[in-house]
Motif scaffolding. Sequence first.
Motif, PDB file in Angstrom:
ATOM      1  N   GLN A 131       0.828  -1.207   0.000  1.00 27.57           N
ATOM      2  CA  GLN A 131       0.000   0.000   0.000  1.00 27.57           C
ATOM      3  C   GLN A 131       0.862   1.258   0.000  1.00 27.57           C
ATOM      4  O   GLN A 131       0.579   2.224  -0.722  1.00 27.57           O
ATOM      5  CB  GLN A 131      -0.915  -0.029   1.233  1.00 27.57           C
ATOM      6  CG  GLN A 131      -1.668   1.255   1.532  1.00 27.57           C
ATOM      7  CD  GLN A 131      -2.928   1.417   0.700  1.00 27.57           C
ATOM      8  OE1 GLN A 131      -3.104   0.749  -0.311  1.00 27.57           O
ATOM      9  NE2 GLN A 131      -3.796   2.312   1.116  1.00 27.57           N
ATOM     10  N   TYR A 134       2.683   1.687  -3.440  1.00 27.18           N
ATOM     11  CA  TYR A 134       1.732   2.106  -4.468  1.00 27.18           C
ATOM     12  C   TYR A 134       1.328   3.570  -4.275  1.00 27.18           C
ATOM     13  O   TYR A 134       1.280   4.344  -5.238  1.00 27.18           O
ATOM     14  CB  TYR A 134       0.488   1.216  -4.434  1.00 27.18           C
ATOM     15  CG  TYR A 134      -0.494   1.525  -5.543  1.00 27.18           C
ATOM     16  CD1 TYR A 134      -0.311   0.983  -6.814  1.00 27.18           C
ATOM     17  CD2 TYR A 134      -1.584   2.363  -5.326  1.00 27.18           C
ATOM     18  CE1 TYR A 134      -1.196   1.265  -7.841  1.00 27.18           C
ATOM     19  CE2 TYR A 134      -2.473   2.659  -6.352  1.00 27.18           C
ATOM     20  CZ  TYR A 134      -2.273   2.107  -7.608  1.00 27.18           C
ATOM     21  OH  TYR A 134      -3.146   2.403  -8.617  1.00 27.18           O
ATOM     22  N   VAL A 138       2.081   6.422  -7.122  1.00 30.93           N
ATOM     23  CA  VAL A 138       0.926   6.984  -7.828  1.00 30.93           C
ATOM     24  C   VAL A 138       0.593   8.399  -7.372  1.00 30.93           C
ATOM     25  O   VAL A 138       0.319   9.281  -8.192  1.00 30.93           O
ATOM     26  CB  VAL A 138      -0.306   6.062  -7.660  1.00 30.93           C
ATOM     27  CG1 VAL A 138      -1.567   6.726  -8.235  1.00 30.93           C
ATOM     28  CG2 VAL A 138      -0.055   4.723  -8.333  1.00 30.93           C
ATOM     29  N   ILE A 148      -5.385   8.305 -13.556  1.00 28.19           N
ATOM     30  CA  ILE A 148      -4.942   7.169 -12.737  1.00 28.19           C
ATOM     31  C   ILE A 148      -5.143   7.466 -11.261  1.00 28.19           C
ATOM     32  O   ILE A 148      -5.622   6.620 -10.497  1.00 28.19           O
ATOM     33  CB  ILE A 148      -3.471   6.834 -13.031  1.00 28.19           C
ATOM     34  CG1 ILE A 148      -3.327   6.244 -14.434  1.00 28.19           C
ATOM     35  CG2 ILE A 148      -2.920   5.852 -11.992  1.00 28.19           C
ATOM     36  CD1 ILE A 148      -1.894   5.983 -14.852  1.00 28.19           C
ATOM     37  N   ARG A 149      -4.775   8.684 -10.833  1.00 28.91           N
ATOM     38  CA  ARG A 149      -4.960   9.045  -9.426  1.00 28.91           C
ATOM     39  C   ARG A 149      -6.430   9.019  -9.041  1.00 28.91           C
ATOM     40  O   ARG A 149      -6.796   8.534  -7.963  1.00 28.91           O
ATOM     41  CB  ARG A 149      -4.352  10.421  -9.145  1.00 28.91           C
ATOM     42  CG  ARG A 149      -2.844  10.478  -9.283  1.00 28.91           C
ATOM     43  CD  ARG A 149      -2.275  11.705  -8.588  1.00 28.91           C
ATOM     44  NE  ARG A 149      -2.876  12.938  -9.072  1.00 28.91           N
ATOM     45  CZ  ARG A 149      -2.432  13.634 -10.120  1.00 28.91           C
ATOM     46  NH1 ARG A 149      -1.384  13.174 -10.815  1.00 28.91           N
ATOM     47  NH2 ARG A 149      -3.014  14.759 -10.487  1.00 28.91           N
ATOM     48  N   ASP A 151      -8.907   7.298 -10.459  1.00 31.53           N
ATOM     49  CA  ASP A 151      -9.423   5.935 -10.438  1.00 31.53           C
ATOM     50  C   ASP A 151      -8.833   5.114  -9.291  1.00 31.53           C
ATOM     51  O   ASP A 151      -9.494   4.199  -8.769  1.00 31.53           O
ATOM     52  CB  ASP A 151      -9.115   5.239 -11.767  1.00 31.53           C
ATOM     53  CG  ASP A 151      -9.887   5.835 -12.939  1.00 31.53           C
ATOM     54  OD1 ASP A 151     -10.890   6.540 -12.675  1.00 31.53           O
ATOM     55  OD2 ASP A 151      -9.479   5.606 -14.095  1.00 31.53           O
ATOM     56  N   SER A 152      -7.592   5.430  -8.896  1.00 32.64           N
ATOM     57  CA  SER A 152      -6.922   4.656  -7.855  1.00 32.64           C
ATOM     58  C   SER A 152      -7.366   5.052  -6.453  1.00 32.64           C
ATOM     59  O   SER A 152      -7.311   4.220  -5.532  1.00 32.64           O
ATOM     60  CB  SER A 152      -5.403   4.839  -7.961  1.00 32.64           C
ATOM     61  OG  SER A 152      -4.906   4.337  -9.174  1.00 32.64           O
ATOM     62  N   TRP A 155      -9.846   2.880  -4.355  1.00 35.75           N
ATOM     63  CA  TRP A 155      -9.252   1.592  -4.024  1.00 35.75           C
ATOM     64  C   TRP A 155      -8.124   1.744  -3.004  1.00 35.75           C
ATOM     65  O   TRP A 155      -7.949   0.890  -2.125  1.00 35.75           O
ATOM     66  CB  TRP A 155      -8.734   0.916  -5.289  1.00 35.75           C
ATOM     67  CG  TRP A 155      -9.834   0.550  -6.224  1.00 35.75           C
ATOM     68  CD1 TRP A 155     -10.195   1.176  -7.384  1.00 35.75           C
ATOM     69  CD2 TRP A 155     -10.767  -0.521  -6.058  1.00 35.75           C
ATOM     70  NE1 TRP A 155     -11.274   0.569  -7.955  1.00 35.75           N
ATOM     71  CE2 TRP A 155     -11.653  -0.486  -7.171  1.00 35.75           C
ATOM     72  CE3 TRP A 155     -10.936  -1.515  -5.089  1.00 35.75           C
ATOM     73  CZ2 TRP A 155     -12.691  -1.401  -7.319  1.00 35.75           C
ATOM     74  CZ3 TRP A 155     -11.972  -2.430  -5.244  1.00 35.75           C
ATOM     75  CH2 TRP A 155     -12.832  -2.372  -6.344  1.00 35.75           C
ATOM     76  N   HIS A 156      -7.372   2.828  -3.112  1.00 37.21           N
ATOM     77  CA  HIS A 156      -6.310   3.107  -2.144  1.00 37.21           C
ATOM     78  C   HIS A 156      -6.900   3.289  -0.753  1.00 37.21           C
ATOM     79  O   HIS A 156      -6.384   2.750   0.235  1.00 37.21           O
ATOM     80  CB  HIS A 156      -5.558   4.368  -2.579  1.00 37.21           C
ATOM     81  CG  HIS A 156      -4.428   4.748  -1.671  1.00 37.21           C
ATOM     82  ND1 HIS A 156      -3.277   4.003  -1.551  1.00 37.21           N
ATOM     83  CD2 HIS A 156      -4.275   5.806  -0.841  1.00 37.21           C
ATOM     84  CE1 HIS A 156      -2.462   4.570  -0.689  1.00 37.21           C
ATOM     85  NE2 HIS A 156      -3.046   5.675  -0.235  1.00 37.21           N
TER      86      HIS A 156
END
Length: 233
Positions: A131, A134, A138, A148-149, A151-152, A155-156
């Motif tokens: 974690q 990543y 990111v 990307i940030r 969408d991530s 989930w992060h």
Amino acid sequence: MATGLKALPFSFGTHFLALVAAVMVLVWSIHFRGGLAWEADNKNLIFNIHPVLMLIGFVILGGEAIVSYKSSPLEKQVKKVIHLVLHAIALILGIIGIYTAFKNHNESNIPNMYSLHSWIGISVITLYGIQWVYGFVVFFYPGGSAEIRRDSLPWHVLFGTFVYVMAVGNACLGFLEKLTFLEVNGLAKYGSEAFLVNFTAIATVLYGVFVFLTILSQAPATHQDDHSYSTIS
């Protein structure tokens, strides 16, 4: 995830419980268990480093990393750095804490990795490391694209929440395991040390609860963004 409740009061409660839990685990390890040592004839002193670093270094600092991002009115980039650094320190101290448990076992001819607590512990520290790496790549450096940030991020947050729940739960499992061993070897079940260990575990749970109350509450406005801040990362 924001609610009508403000984050700041919960963050104060979190800090207070962090102090209470830290003092309690230090009193247990130093006063009742004889102290801390990296090298000692009494191998229990080596093990005593484990609960101290796992609670103060891993669980508490990990929680403070979350709370600092949510409740601080600082600019977003500053909060990201604080969040990242606190999690890095928590991860390092957690690794050292796990190493001391292996060191104690190896020097005491005790088998490693035979308990549920140890299995979950290795899983948690591994997931925590993934974690952190990543998040660094990111959200910090080199940094992903805006898409990307975006969408991530959910989930992060979800993955980080899951890992932190596991960390708090496994800390309590560790207290239970150690106390059970001590009681099997003659520690009074209703003695002051047994009560201290149980109350330390309760303080740990309450600390985790207040961390999540802070997550779920409304963040203070920042200079950069007065409205959209509603996540921990």
